[in-house]
Design a protein around this motif. Structure first.
Motif, PDB file in Angstrom:
ATOM      1  N   ALA A 780     -22.839  68.379 -55.032  1.00 15.47           N
ATOM      2  CA  ALA A 780     -22.841  69.370 -56.110  1.00 15.47           C
ATOM      3  C   ALA A 780     -21.537  69.271 -56.881  1.00 15.47           C
ATOM      4  N   ASP A 781     -21.555  69.810 -58.112  1.00 11.61           N
ATOM      5  CA  ASP A 781     -20.367  69.732 -58.966  1.00 11.61           C
ATOM      6  C   ASP A 781     -19.459  70.942 -58.791  1.00 11.61           C
ATOM      7  N   GLN A 782     -19.319  71.398 -57.593  1.00 11.39           N
ATOM      8  CA  GLN A 782     -18.489  72.571 -57.304  1.00 11.39           C
ATOM      9  C   GLN A 782     -17.071  72.123 -56.953  1.00 11.39           C
ATOM     10  N   GLU A 785     -11.817  73.809 -52.624  1.00  8.45           N
ATOM     11  CA  GLU A 785     -10.768  74.778 -52.325  1.00  8.45           C
ATOM     12  C   GLU A 785      -9.417  74.056 -52.374  1.00  8.45           C
ATOM     13  N   PRO A 786      -8.350  74.735 -52.758  1.00  5.77           N
ATOM     14  CA  PRO A 786      -7.043  74.070 -52.886  1.00  5.77           C
ATOM     15  C   PRO A 786      -6.600  73.322 -51.635  1.00  5.77           C
ATOM     16  N   ALA A 787      -6.815  73.908 -50.475  1.00  4.64           N
ATOM     17  CA  ALA A 787      -6.363  73.244 -49.244  1.00  4.64           C
ATOM     18  C   ALA A 787      -7.134  71.947 -49.008  1.00  4.64           C
ATOM     19  N   VAL A 788      -8.434  71.972 -49.290  1.00  5.57           N
ATOM     20  CA  VAL A 788      -9.249  70.766 -49.107  1.00  5.57           C
ATOM     21  C   VAL A 788      -8.852  69.706 -50.134  1.00  5.57           C
ATOM     22  N   ARG A 789      -8.577  70.166 -51.347  1.00  4.68           N
ATOM     23  CA  ARG A 789      -8.156  69.213 -52.391  1.00  4.68           C
ATOM     24  C   ARG A 789      -6.865  68.505 -51.977  1.00  4.68           C
ATOM     25  N   LYS A 790      -5.924  69.286 -51.417  1.00  8.43           N
ATOM     26  CA  LYS A 790      -4.679  68.648 -50.956  1.00  8.43           C
ATOM     27  C   LYS A 790      -4.965  67.625 -49.855  1.00  8.43           C
ATOM     28  N   HIS A 791      -5.852  67.971 -48.939  1.00 10.78           N
ATOM     29  CA  HIS A 791      -6.213  67.029 -47.873  1.00 10.78           C
ATOM     30  C   HIS A 791      -6.818  65.759 -48.464  1.00 10.78           C
ATOM     31  N   LEU A 792      -7.688  65.916 -49.435  1.00 13.06           N
ATOM     32  CA  LEU A 792      -8.309  64.750 -50.089  1.00 13.06           C
ATOM     33  C   LEU A 792      -7.248  63.827 -50.673  1.00 13.06           C
ATOM     34  N   HIS A 793      -6.316  64.382 -51.406  1.00 18.46           N
ATOM     35  CA  HIS A 793      -5.337  63.525 -52.088  1.00 18.46           C
ATOM     36  C   HIS A 793      -4.320  62.936 -51.114  1.00 18.46           C
ATOM     37  N   ARG A 794      -4.005  63.678 -50.049  1.00 18.81           N
ATOM     38  CA  ARG A 794      -3.162  63.064 -49.020  1.00 18.81           C
ATOM     39  C   ARG A 794      -3.894  61.884 -48.373  1.00 18.81           C
ATOM     40  N   THR A 795      -5.194  62.033 -48.191  1.00 16.83           N
ATOM     41  CA  THR A 795      -5.983  60.934 -47.625  1.00 16.83           C
ATOM     42  C   THR A 795      -6.004  59.737 -48.571  1.00 16.83           C
ATOM     43  N   ILE A 796      -6.216  59.996 -49.841  1.00 14.87           N
ATOM     44  CA  ILE A 796      -6.226  58.900 -50.828  1.00 14.87           C
ATOM     45  C   ILE A 796      -4.911  58.142 -50.785  1.00 14.87           C
ATOM     46  N   PRO A 826     -19.893  74.468 -46.800  1.00 15.47           N
ATOM     47  CA  PRO A 826     -21.264  74.836 -47.190  1.00 15.47           C
ATOM     48  C   PRO A 826     -21.822  73.973 -48.315  1.00 15.47           C
ATOM     49  N   VAL A 827     -20.926  73.420 -49.156  1.00 16.26           N
ATOM     50  CA  VAL A 827     -21.363  72.605 -50.289  1.00 16.26           C
ATOM     51  C   VAL A 827     -20.602  71.283 -50.255  1.00 16.26           C
ATOM     52  N   ALA A 828     -21.333  70.173 -50.483  1.00 22.89           N
ATOM     53  CA  ALA A 828     -20.707  68.857 -50.552  1.00 22.89           C
ATOM     54  C   ALA A 828     -20.283  68.606 -51.990  1.00 22.89           C
ATOM     55  N   SER A 829     -19.017  68.792 -52.276  1.00 27.26           N
ATOM     56  CA  SER A 829     -18.520  68.692 -53.650  1.00 27.26           C
ATOM     57  C   SER A 829     -18.321  67.244 -54.057  1.00 27.26           C
ATOM     58  N   ARG A 830     -18.810  66.896 -55.233  1.00 27.53           N
ATOM     59  CA  ARG A 830     -18.591  65.544 -55.764  1.00 27.53           C
ATOM     60  C   ARG A 830     -17.103  65.216 -55.861  1.00 27.53           C
ATOM     61  N   GLU A 831     -16.295  66.241 -56.086  1.00 30.27           N
ATOM     62  CA  GLU A 831     -14.855  66.022 -56.219  1.00 30.27           C
ATOM     63  C   GLU A 831     -14.296  65.317 -54.991  1.00 30.27           C
ATOM     64  N   ALA A 832     -14.897  65.546 -53.836  1.00 29.08           N
ATOM     65  CA  ALA A 832     -14.444  64.895 -52.606  1.00 29.08           C
ATOM     66  C   ALA A 832     -15.370  63.774 -52.173  1.00 29.08           C
ATOM     67  N   ILE A 833     -16.686  63.963 -52.394  1.00 31.17           N
ATOM     68  CA  ILE A 833     -17.655  62.998 -51.875  1.00 31.17           C
ATOM     69  C   ILE A 833     -17.512  61.643 -52.560  1.00 31.17           C
ATOM     70  N   ASP A 865     -13.182  52.006 -60.002  1.00 36.38           N
ATOM     71  CA  ASP A 865     -11.754  52.240 -59.759  1.00 36.38           C
ATOM     72  C   ASP A 865     -11.559  52.898 -58.400  1.00 36.38           C
ATOM     73  N   PHE A 866     -10.684  52.321 -57.605  1.00 37.74           N
ATOM     74  CA  PHE A 866     -10.361  52.935 -56.322  1.00 37.74           C
ATOM     75  C   PHE A 866      -9.590  54.226 -56.591  1.00 37.74           C
ATOM     76  N   PRO A 867      -9.871  55.279 -55.826  1.00 38.44           N
ATOM     77  CA  PRO A 867      -9.213  56.571 -56.098  1.00 38.44           C
ATOM     78  C   PRO A 867      -7.688  56.475 -56.087  1.00 38.44           C
ATOM     79  N   VAL A 868      -7.074  57.276 -56.940  1.00 40.57           N
ATOM     80  CA  VAL A 868      -5.612  57.371 -57.023  1.00 40.57           C
ATOM     81  C   VAL A 868      -5.230  58.822 -56.793  1.00 40.57           C
ATOM     82  N   ALA A 869      -4.267  59.040 -55.940  1.00 39.00           N
ATOM     83  CA  ALA A 869      -3.853  60.406 -55.596  1.00 39.00           C
ATOM     84  C   ALA A 869      -3.113  61.060 -56.757  1.00 39.00           C
TER      85      ALA A 869
END
Length: 936
Positions: A780-782, A785-796, A826-833, A865-869
């Motif tokens: 979904a295009d939701q 959350e800020p904490a998850v977003r930080k985790h995503l970019h640290r992973t990238i 609860p929702v699989a966000s495209r921003e992370a998926i 393009d490979f993700p960039v943090a």
């Protein structure tokens, strides 16, 4: 509503069967669309419309495999999957990636099979190659298959033969330290700019001129000591001879014989091969192995008069000449026969004679004994043996007459084949001197007065006349000056490295582009006659002899093909009858230059187009050696393959055929996958897959067995093939497991039962996108959350860093951690998926392609393009400081990352106010980002 039983599987779960269907479909897509084709700047493989045309280049190469009949086991693809993961990432990161794969297909196993079965080696080799290609494709390896070849292809070995001719038609000019065309040498002789030894050039006959020129060539024919095995009818490499001097195959006796062989003058490049190691990004242990193998030594050549002859030795310690009390020649040394006396001179000790009545008898018997030993036996023998030849040499520094021995610990092919023996400063010489009752004179003062045995350390010179008191370095310099002044020697550099023995008495190898004329001298074929195609023969085996017939002569399979051996050719002076060379090249030949053929494989006019070579392998900056950007393979090739490839590449560089002076800029040695094997009470190996573990013990058919750890192979009945893993789990699961097992450069044990963990990880990734019950896409295009977003970019950021440094296991660990964070949401966000799918792609490319497509993208993700943090997301919300008081941590404080030192100090003192109890601290030390230390 009915519940699903545990035995039922949701219709859209990611299973091995679904993985297999997805993988085969995407492999077909990649092949049909040429997804992994890499565009060249010029020629048939140029493509200006390619998405990476003109992009920064990356040339990554695996050490190509020998295609054996057994196929691949799970240990073989470890490096291949590693380089594939790396190059898929780099392709997505914007690079034009060249990642090819070929086959090192000449070799002894196919020839041995041909001898046993009568099947032509080409038949079995081509079948094996097809099997390898199928196995590699099933793993989803992203090769540019337009660039694939086998070293047995005539179109390939045409250029192997062409390179041989470049080497043959070159000489090494020591003044400029590089190879030059042989025509330049001839011109210098003709003009008089270069003196000829003996008679002037103009007075030499044509045969004398040819011999003189041939003596300078980088490829030449020479009498060389070899391991001759009459029982097998062939010369063996040192690696094929057991420590007790017998053939590894067949257990036949092996003899040292001098035979005419092709050699390459790799020793001329000794200095450059050592010095240029400093330009390479290679593991230091590999560089050390190469330096040790080359064995550069600086010292002096010294001439000892012996009758009317002169014996030349090389020594790294000319400062010890006053302690030389005897000489030793290799039994094969050319002067032994002429120097051997007719009878024992007065003063000969019984220990020197070997129990023989004359020196000639002693020498003959000892030579026969030495010929039956391998080099390893000769140099590693605990007991020193030898015989006196009845002659003396003159020590040039003091005119002392010193006896001359022959002994097997001196080798004809190493140095000059003769040594001056200084027993007080050398362990082997000391042992020999004690065994043969020879004098021992110290020339270096030991570190203590009560020192016993040979002293090899530094110290002042003693018992050395005008050298006394000088240190080793000063004494060496002074002695070299004295030798040169008095005409007894010169300063010199020598190498442990020997010229490369380049002949094999076998069938399955590249034919030499050489014929012999009526003089018996070699003549190079013109390039227009290449390739010299390997002819079919009726009998692939060399002629064998009585195993103990040390005087027998090799008869190669090609020598029996008379209609091929004897040939009429017009080589520029009319048709004449010539005889072809019937040895073949060693297997090393084809692997010495294959990195260059990958660059321009369809070019039939040149070895490689200069623009294509400069683009893929040329130097990138001043001082850069050029070469392949990343070369991955086993450490077992640390010396010979890499050394030979470097030598050929340097010759090609000198002659202007390439712009890089090294073939492989960066080297990475992957570890090995090993496996457990099991033996029963009798010590018999049992099938590993049938062993059951209970309570930490192992059982086969109910009986206890013992586990051991070692190499995977048929003999230990513990082979697991990638085909089995692909069937049971899918190729992507296999790939992820191999990359997650541990660091790529570390060996690790295979454990099939652990593969399920990698499958479960990929199933969780699949479920983030696909509903297992309905098959619907969940994304979904939701926003996150800020904490998850930080985790995503640290992973990238972490995954990119790990992939750049080939840390695949830690990259996968980060992806697993991110997946675990996303799974309960609860929702699989495209921003992370979508970033997750792209990051998984290097390791599980088929799964990632399928999910990318389901997410609505119409094209392959190979060039996405490979993700960039986002740097803003990498900033920490706060920093934790431990606060120490008098060295003990008393509190921890949380402060903003941008907090000043004063603010950190204030917060720390407030936190430990109770501990200080009103005391004024003597000192407060703030270590930014790490800790606060209070001294009360």
């Amino acid at each position: 509503m009915p519940t699903m039983s545990e035995s039922e599987t949701p219709q859209f779960r990611y299973t091995a069967a679904l993985a297999g269907e997805i993988e085969l479909r995407w492999q077909e897509y990649w092949a049909a669309n040429g997804t992994f084709y890499a565009p060249n700047p010029e020629g048939a493989l140029a493509d200006p419309d390619h998405p990476r045309a003109g992009a920064p280049k990356l040339h990554v190469q695996d050490m190509f495999p020998y295609p054996s009949g057994a196929g691949l086991h799970v240990g073989h693809p470890l490096g291949y999957i590693g380089t594939d993961s790396y190059t898929r990432y780099k392709r997505m990161a914007g690079f034009n990636v060249l990642h090819p794969m070929g086959f090192d297909a000449f070799g002894l196993p196919a020839e041995q099979y041909a001898v046993q079965t009568g099947t032509h080696p080409r038949t079995t080799t081509e079948a094996n190659i097809e099997r390898y290609r199928g196995q590699l494709r099933r793993l989803g390896l992203a090769y540019d298959d337009r660039r694939s070849f086998a070293t047995t292809d005539p179109d390939y070995y045409r250029w192997t033969q062409w390179i041989f001719l470049q080497v043959f038609n070159s000489w090494f000019d020591p003044k400029i330290r590089k190879a030059r065309p042989i025509a330049a040498l001839i011109a210098e002789f003709e003009s008089g700019d270069r003196e000829t030894p003996g008679a002037p050039w103009a007075s030499l006959s044509s045969v004398e001129r040819r011999k003189l020129i041939d003596d300078h060539r980088l490829a030449y024919v020479s009498e060389a000591p070899v391991n001759w095995c009459p029982g097998l009818g062939t010369v063996l490499a040192n690696e094929e001879v057991t420590p007790d001097g017998r053939s590894e195959r067949g257990n036949y006796p092996v003899f040292q014989r001098n035979l005419k062989q092709w050699k390459m003058r790799i020793t001329a490049y000794g200095d450059r091969l050592v010095d240029d190691l400093d330009t390479l990004d290679w593991p230091e242990p590999v560089k050390l192995m190469q330096r040790n193998w080359i064995g550069r030594s600086r010292g002096a050549h010294v001439d000892f008069a012996a009758g009317s002859s002169s014996i030349r030795v090389f020594t790294t310690r000319p400062d010890t000449l006053f302690g030389a009390t005897y000489m030793v020649l290799a039994p094969e040394h050319s002067l032994v026969s002429s120097l051997t006396a007719g009878e024992w001179p007065a003063g000969t000790k019984p220990a020197w004679t070997g129990g023989h009545s004359t020196p000639a008898a002693a020498v003959a018997a000892y030579r026969a004994e030495a010929a039956a030993k391998t080099e390893e036996e000769r140099t590693d023998a605990k007991q020193k043996t030898g015989v006196f030849i009845g002659a003396y040499a003159t020590n040039p520094v003091n005119d002392a007459q010193i006896p001359i021995f022959i002994a097997d610990y001196v080798l004809a092919g190493y140095g000059t084949g003769a040594i001056m023996a200084v027993p007080a400063q050398d362990e082997r010489d000391w042992a020999f001197a004690e065994a043969f009752e020879l004098p021992i004179i110290r020339t270096v003062r030991p570190s203590s007065d009560d020192f016993e045995g040979p002293y090899t350390g530094d110290g002042p010179a003693i018992n050395s006349d005008w050298l006394d008191g000088k240190g080793v370095v000063e004494a060496k310099t002074a002695m070299i000056t004295w030798l040169e002044l008095h005409g007894h020697g010169t300063g010199a550099t020598t190498f442990r490295l020997r010229d490369w023995l380049f002949s094999r008495q076998r069938y399955w190898g590249e034919p030499f582009p050489i014929v012999y004329d009526e003089t018996g001298m070699p003549v190079a074929l013109p390039e227009s006659m290449l390739p010299v195609v390997l002819p079919d023969v009726d009998d692939f085996s060399p002629r064998t002899f009585d195993p103990d017939d040390a005087d027998s002569e090799p008869e190669t399979p090609l020598s029996r093909k008379k209609d091929w051996v004897n040939v009429e050719l017009d080589l520029g002076d009319g048709r004449k009858t010539y005889t072809r060379e019937t040895n073949t090249m060693p297997q090393w030949a084809g692997s010495c230059w294959y990195e260059l053929r990958y660059l321009d494989p369809q070019n039939d006019k040149r070895l490689v187009d200069e623009d294509n070579e400069a683009y893929w392998m040329g130097p990138q900056r001043d001082g850069d050696c050029g070469g392949v950007d990343l070369y991955v393979g086993g450490v077992e090739h640390a010396v010979l393959h890499l050394l030979y490839a470097r030598f050929w590449h340097k010759v090609l560089y000198d002659l202007g055929h390439v712009s890089s002076f090294e073939p492989f800029r960066k080297l990475f040695n992957q570890g090995y996958i090993q496996a457990y094997a099991y033996r029963d009470a009798r010590g018999v190996v049992v099938p590993a897959e049938e062993v059951v573990e209970r309570d930490g013990k192992y059982f086969y058919e109910g009986a206890p067995v013992f586990r051991e750890y070692g190499k995977m192979g048929k003999s230990l009945k513990n082979v697991v093939t990638p085909d089995e893993m692909c069937d049971q789990y899918g190729a992507d699961t296999f790939r992820v497991y191999e990359m997650a097992m541990g660091p790529l450069d570390v060996s690790r044990p295979w454990e099939t039962r652990a593969v399920i963990g990698s499958q479960r990880f990929l199933q969780r990734v699949w479920r983030l996108v696909v509903d297992e019950e309905t098959g619907a896409v969940r994304a979904a295009d939701q926003p996150l959350e800020p904490a998850v977003r930080k985790h995503l970019h640290r992973t990238i950021a972490g995954v990119r860093d790990d992939l750049d440094e080939l840390r695949f296991n830690t990259a996968i660990a980060k992806l697993i951690e991110l997946t675990n964070t996303l799974t309960p949401l609860p929702v699989a966000s495209r921003e992370a998926i979508e970033p997750l799918v792209l990051m998984v792609a290097p390791f599980a490319p088929h799964l990632a392609e399928e999910l990318w497509s389901k997410l609505g993208h119409g094209d392959t993700l190979a060039y996405a393009d490979f993700p960039v943090a986002d740097p803003a997301q990498l900033k920490a919300d706060s920093i934790t400081y431990p606060v120490q008081v008098n060295g003990k941590v008393r509190e921890r404080i949380e402060v903003a990352p941008e907090a000043s030192e004063a603010e950190v100090r204030e917060a720390a003192l407030a936190a430990v106010a109770d501990v200080l109890a009103g005391r004024e601290p003597k000192k407060v030390i703030v270590v930014a980002g790490r800790l606060v230390s209070v001294v009360a």
